[in-house]
Each structure stands twice: as C-alpha cells, then as structure tokens.
Design a protein around this motif. Structure first.
Motif, mmCIF file in Angstrom:
data_model
loop_
_atom_site.group_PDB
_atom_site.id
_atom_site.type_symbol
_atom_site.label_atom_id
_atom_site.label_comp_id
_atom_site.label_asym_id
_atom_site.label_seq_id
_atom_site.Cartn_x
_atom_site.Cartn_y
_atom_site.Cartn_z
ATOM 1 N N ALA A 82 -101.246 1.676 -73.502
ATOM 2 C CA ALA A 82 -102.244 2.741 -73.704
ATOM 3 C C ALA A 82 -101.625 4.104 -73.386
ATOM 4 C CB ALA A 82 -103.447 2.493 -72.809
ATOM 5 N N ILE A 94 -103.165 6.829 -72.794
ATOM 6 C CA ILE A 94 -103.959 7.322 -71.658
ATOM 7 C C ILE A 94 -104.530 6.083 -70.983
ATOM 8 C CG2 ILE A 94 -105.974 8.678 -70.958
ATOM 9 C CD1 ILE A 94 -105.667 10.161 -73.725
ATOM 10 N N GLN A 95 -104.180 5.862 -69.709
ATOM 11 C CA GLN A 95 -104.671 4.660 -69.019
ATOM 12 C C GLN A 95 -105.991 4.911 -68.291
ATOM 13 O OE1 GLN A 95 -100.905 4.224 -66.952
ATOM 14 N NE2 GLN A 95 -100.561 2.246 -67.932
ATOM 15 N N VAL A 139 -109.194 7.914 -67.938
ATOM 16 C CA VAL A 139 -109.772 9.209 -68.315
ATOM 17 C C VAL A 139 -110.840 9.582 -67.288
ATOM 18 C CG1 VAL A 139 -111.498 8.202 -69.916
ATOM 19 C CG2 VAL A 139 -110.783 10.591 -70.182
ATOM 20 N N TRP A 179 -114.063 7.932 -75.752
ATOM 21 C CA TRP A 179 -112.960 7.245 -75.069
ATOM 22 C C TRP A 179 -113.069 5.729 -75.186
ATOM 23 C CZ3 TRP A 179 -109.199 10.249 -75.105
ATOM 24 C CH2 TRP A 179 -109.354 11.610 -74.864
ATOM 25 N N VAL A 235 -109.383 3.604 -74.177
ATOM 26 C CA VAL A 235 -108.780 3.930 -72.872
ATOM 27 C C VAL A 235 -109.237 2.875 -71.847
ATOM 28 C CG1 VAL A 235 -108.687 5.627 -71.006
ATOM 29 C CG2 VAL A 235 -108.604 6.378 -73.394
ATOM 30 N N ARG A 293 -112.323 4.327 -67.279
ATOM 31 C CA ARG A 293 -112.985 5.643 -67.286
ATOM 32 C C ARG A 293 -113.525 5.889 -65.888
ATOM 33 N NH1 ARG A 293 -117.545 4.678 -70.495
ATOM 34 N NH2 ARG A 293 -118.918 4.541 -68.684
#
Length: 492
Positions: free
Chosen positions: A299, A301-302, A304, A353, A358, A361
């Motif tokens: 990923a 972005i791991q 957010v 997201w 992602v 979150r």
C-alpha cells in the motif's frame, strides 16, 4: 463514492473495470488498447518493482537495458519464438513523416523513407539479447550471465482490459545464460520460487507452482514453470512464468563457449517475467464492493489520518497531535497521509480512502483530544476500535502485520474451498460451469484431450503442480491411464 461501484455478485467484470478507474489506478488512453497508469496505481507498481528488484539482486542478477526495436531478421532467427509472437507484432516500416501536399497542415508517411529492414517493436527480448550475448560469451569464464531488464513491451491486442491485457504493458524480463543444462533448469525453478514468495509474502496472494503443458508453453521454451492464482470470480490468473529455453536461442544465434577442457559447447538459456498484470491479480484477490483492499506491504499509504473538527482552534490542536504520532510511525517505516482538505466532509474522506484501499484509517476529533484517544478502523474488516494515543504506534504496527496475514489466510481458504477433485467428466463440467475455481482431474497427457476439454468447457490446464502426487487414475475425458492430477480452470 463506493455506492457507485457495481456489486461483484451482479457483474464481476464491470465491478473490476469501474474499480480500476474510480480508485485512480489507471484509465484508457487516446491510443487504442493502451492504458495510462495514474500516480496512485503507479505507486503500487513501484512498490512491487522495488521488492522484486531487491529479490533479483539478492539472487545474483543485474539490471541492463536493450533496444525497443528488433530487426526482423533477428526476430525470425528462432523459428518457434517468432511464429508464436508473429500475430501480435507491431512493425516499424518507415523512419520519417512529411507535410502532406494534398492536405494543408497534415502529415503523411514519407514514401521515400522506407526502412531497408523492418523493425519489430519488442513483444519480448530474447532475439535482441541473444544476438548481444554472442559478443559477450567466449569462454566458460564468461558464464553465467544473469541479467534482468525493466521495460515496456508491445503485443497487439484487440480485446483489452486495464492491467490484465493491454497492447503495451510494463514488465521485467530476466535472460540468463549458463554452461550446463542443470544450472539453467535450477535457475528457472529458482525464479519461479522467487515469484511465488513475492506473490504470497507481499501480495498476500496464494499461488500454485507448476509446469505448463506443451501447448501452453512459452514459444521456444522446452519447459515453462508458472505460478497460478485464483481470483474471486473463480477464474485463474497466470501470475508469473519462468522458462527453461534449452539451447534453442544459443543455436539460433550461434552462442558458444569454450569449456575448461577446451571444447566448444552451446550455451543453455532461461527467461522469466512478471508484468503489470500483477496489479490486476492484486485487485481481484482482495478487493470488495466498497473498493480496493490493499495488503499493507504494497500500500502506498498504509495509514490515513482524518481530522474531525468544528473550528481552526480544534484543527490546530488535532494537527499537532497527528504530527507527533506521525513522526513516531514514520520512524518505524510506516507511510502516512494526513488528509487535511477542508473541501470534503469526514464521511466523504472515509469513503474515498476506503475506495483506495488504505489499510488503516485513524480518525481524531475534539472529544478524542480530551480523552487522549483515537479511533482506528481496519479497511479489510471495517472493524473500529478506540485506542489510547500512547498505544497508537504499537497498535498500528500490530494491525498492519495482522491485516497482511489475514488477507493471505482468507485468500488461501477461498482458493482451497474452490479447488475441487473430480473423477468424471460430468462432475468436471458441473464444477467448471457452476462452482468455478481449480478442478484437480486426471489427464491422459495428450494435446488432443486437452484441446477437446477446452473446446467443450472453455477450461484449460493451468499447470501440472510441482507437488502433484503420483497416483494411478483414469483421464477424466478419455478414460486412458494417468499417473497424476493436473489443475484445470477457466482463466484470464
């Protein structure tokens, strides 16, 4: 956003096409059959590339780059390879354009600028590389040559699908030269293992390692070793192949070496590759009706962070706390995004997201600040938990590991549940038509039976598993003797 996605159960193909576009991975281009890979999609490919590149280098390979164009005479030198790719080749015949005298402001191909020899736009690079190796190899001291190339290739396709089948795609192709047959076979099997390890440990995508039947082999190979994955719609995906090429290319390009004993011998060859098709595999192994589900290791972005606030003062206090936690997470190698856009409400950000897959979150509001907590939500299960701020880093690290493991476990149990052993052709047809997945059945080893089964059911032999048990049986179609089961499936 996710509400607009077609459900997988309604139309899997449409769901896939919509998801690729809506999650900002890729889109169709002005060139028929070619795609534009968008930054978010390319970021995932870069993570794949970086890991594979590391694994190639750890196994002694080096990167190089060879020309995009292959002179037709070189391309046709290895007959089987040329024949196998002939119908998919794009060919350059001229080298210049000129102003069109009949149409103002338009261009035409200059009829005087015809090439002496046509150039094939590479569909694969064996020909140009083996022609080069001829100059590099004289003695046993020059061997082995272990080279990989990251490149684009062109295989003219009429029916295209983003990532799965496009006229131009990105890939890596390894091309190695060896002194002995044993070394070359060992190399082919080693690279199949590297691919399987990458698929399972990083993509969380379980695969079956096997050999292709003669009719499914790469053109010009003596053996093709494959990794086969199963997608959620019950279709198989060939996720990577490694080929033992014997001495076919050495013969075609006259690549010989002098042995320690002073004898001249032909060199042994392998080639192996994976492509942006892996992106399609990643999407179809894990994603759901809300969008992408990405394994944490790939990923972009791991985690957010989404702030929930009513005024500037609250936002500033949240931002300060997020910066503090982010620094700690970044130091542990976690990739972070702080979504501070003021043009979207938190709910819309959550949906976006989720759509982009992602893994975690973290929401933080004014109440969380007071209580010293945050809310952490998992993308794969939608589970939420309230966590003390001082425990966030440890919780995140644990969850990322857990998600990676759970995605693999879920995909493996799906694969196992959709691998069916059958002994009659009636059962075979029923499973292929209604249940889908892999069918383990006896086969008599003939191309005739293989083709007949394909014609009647659209199922092909995906592979002869390397770990297939030796067992006496009868071919599911012809009733002839068979010694092991092979895996059939409908495939991409």
């Amino acid at each position: 956003m996710s509400k607009k996605l077609t459900k997988r159960s309604d139309d899997y193909s449409k769901w896939y096409n919509e998801l690729v576009v809506k999650a900002d991975l890729a889109e169709n281009s002005a060139v028929r059959g070619c795609m534009v890979i968008k930054p978010y999609g390319y970021a995932i490919w870069e993570k794949m590339q970086a890991q594979l590149d590391k694994m190639f280098k750890e196994t002694g390979h080096e990167n190089a780059y060879f020309p995009l164009f292959v002179p037709k005479s070189l391309f046709e030198a290895e007959e089987k390879n040329a024949e196998g790719f002939a119908k998919e080749c794009a060919v350059v015949t001229h080298y210049r354009l000129q102003a069109d005298p009949d149409k103002k402001g338009k261009l035409r191909v200059d009829p005087e600028a015809k090439l002496e020899e046509e150039l094939v736009v590479r569909p694969t690079s064996e020909a140009i590389i083996w022609n080069t190796y001829k100059n590099w190899i004289q003695s046993y001291r020059d061997l082995p040559i272990l080279i990989n190339q990251w490149a684009n290739v062109v295989r003219w396709e009429m029916r295209t699908r983003l990532f799965l089948r496009t006229a131009e795609f990105l890939w890596q192709e390894g091309h190695t030269a060896h002194a002995t047959k044993e070394e070359a076979i060992a190399e082919s099997l080693q690279m199949q293992r590297v691919y399987a390890e990458f698929a399972e440990d990083f993509m969380a995508m379980p695969v079956v390692k096997g050999a292709k039947t003669e009719s499914e082999r790469f053109a010009g190979a003596l053996d093709t070793y494959t990794i086969e994955a199963l997608m959620q719609d019950g279709k198989a995906l060939q996720a990577g192949t490694s080929h033992f090429l014997g001495q076919n290319f050495a013969e075609a390009f006259d690549v010989k070496y002098v042995t320690k004993e002073g004898k001249q011998e032909l060199v042994w060859a392998t080639s192996w590759g994976v492509s942006t098709r892996l992106m399609g595999g990643l999407i179809m192994t894990h994603s759901d009706d809300a969008g992408l589900v990405l394994p944490p290791k790939l990923a972009p972005i791991q985690v957010v962070f989404v702030p929930i606030y009513k005024n500037e003062e609250q936002f500033d206090a949240i931002a300060e706390k997020v910066a503090e936690i982010s620094t700690e997470l970044k130091n542990k190698g976690v990739s972070i995004k702080f979504d501070k856009r003021d043009t979207l409400r938190p709910g819309a950000k959550f949906a976006e997201w989720e759509l982009k897959g992602v893994p975690l979150r973290i929401a933080m509001g004014a109440r969380d600040l007071e209580n010293g907590t945050v809310e952490i939500a998992r993308r794969d299960t939608f589970e939420k938990q309230s966590v003390a701020q001082e425990a966030v880093v440890d919780t995140v690290l644990h969850l990322l590991e857990t998600i990676q493991e759970d995605l693999f476990a879920n995909a493996k149990s799906f694969r196992d549940e959709h691998t069916t052993v059958v002994d009659t052709f009636e059962e075979f047809k029923d499973v292929i038509e209604n249940k889908g997945g892999f069918v383990a059945a006896h086969w008599d080893g003939t191309a005739e039976t293989e083709n007949k089964i394909k014609e009647l059911t659209k199922a092909t032999i995906r592979c002869i598993p390397l770990d297939a048990l030796e067992e006496e049986g009868k071919c599911v179609y012809s009733g002839q003797k068979s010694t092991k089961r092979v895996l059939f499936a409908k495939a991409y």
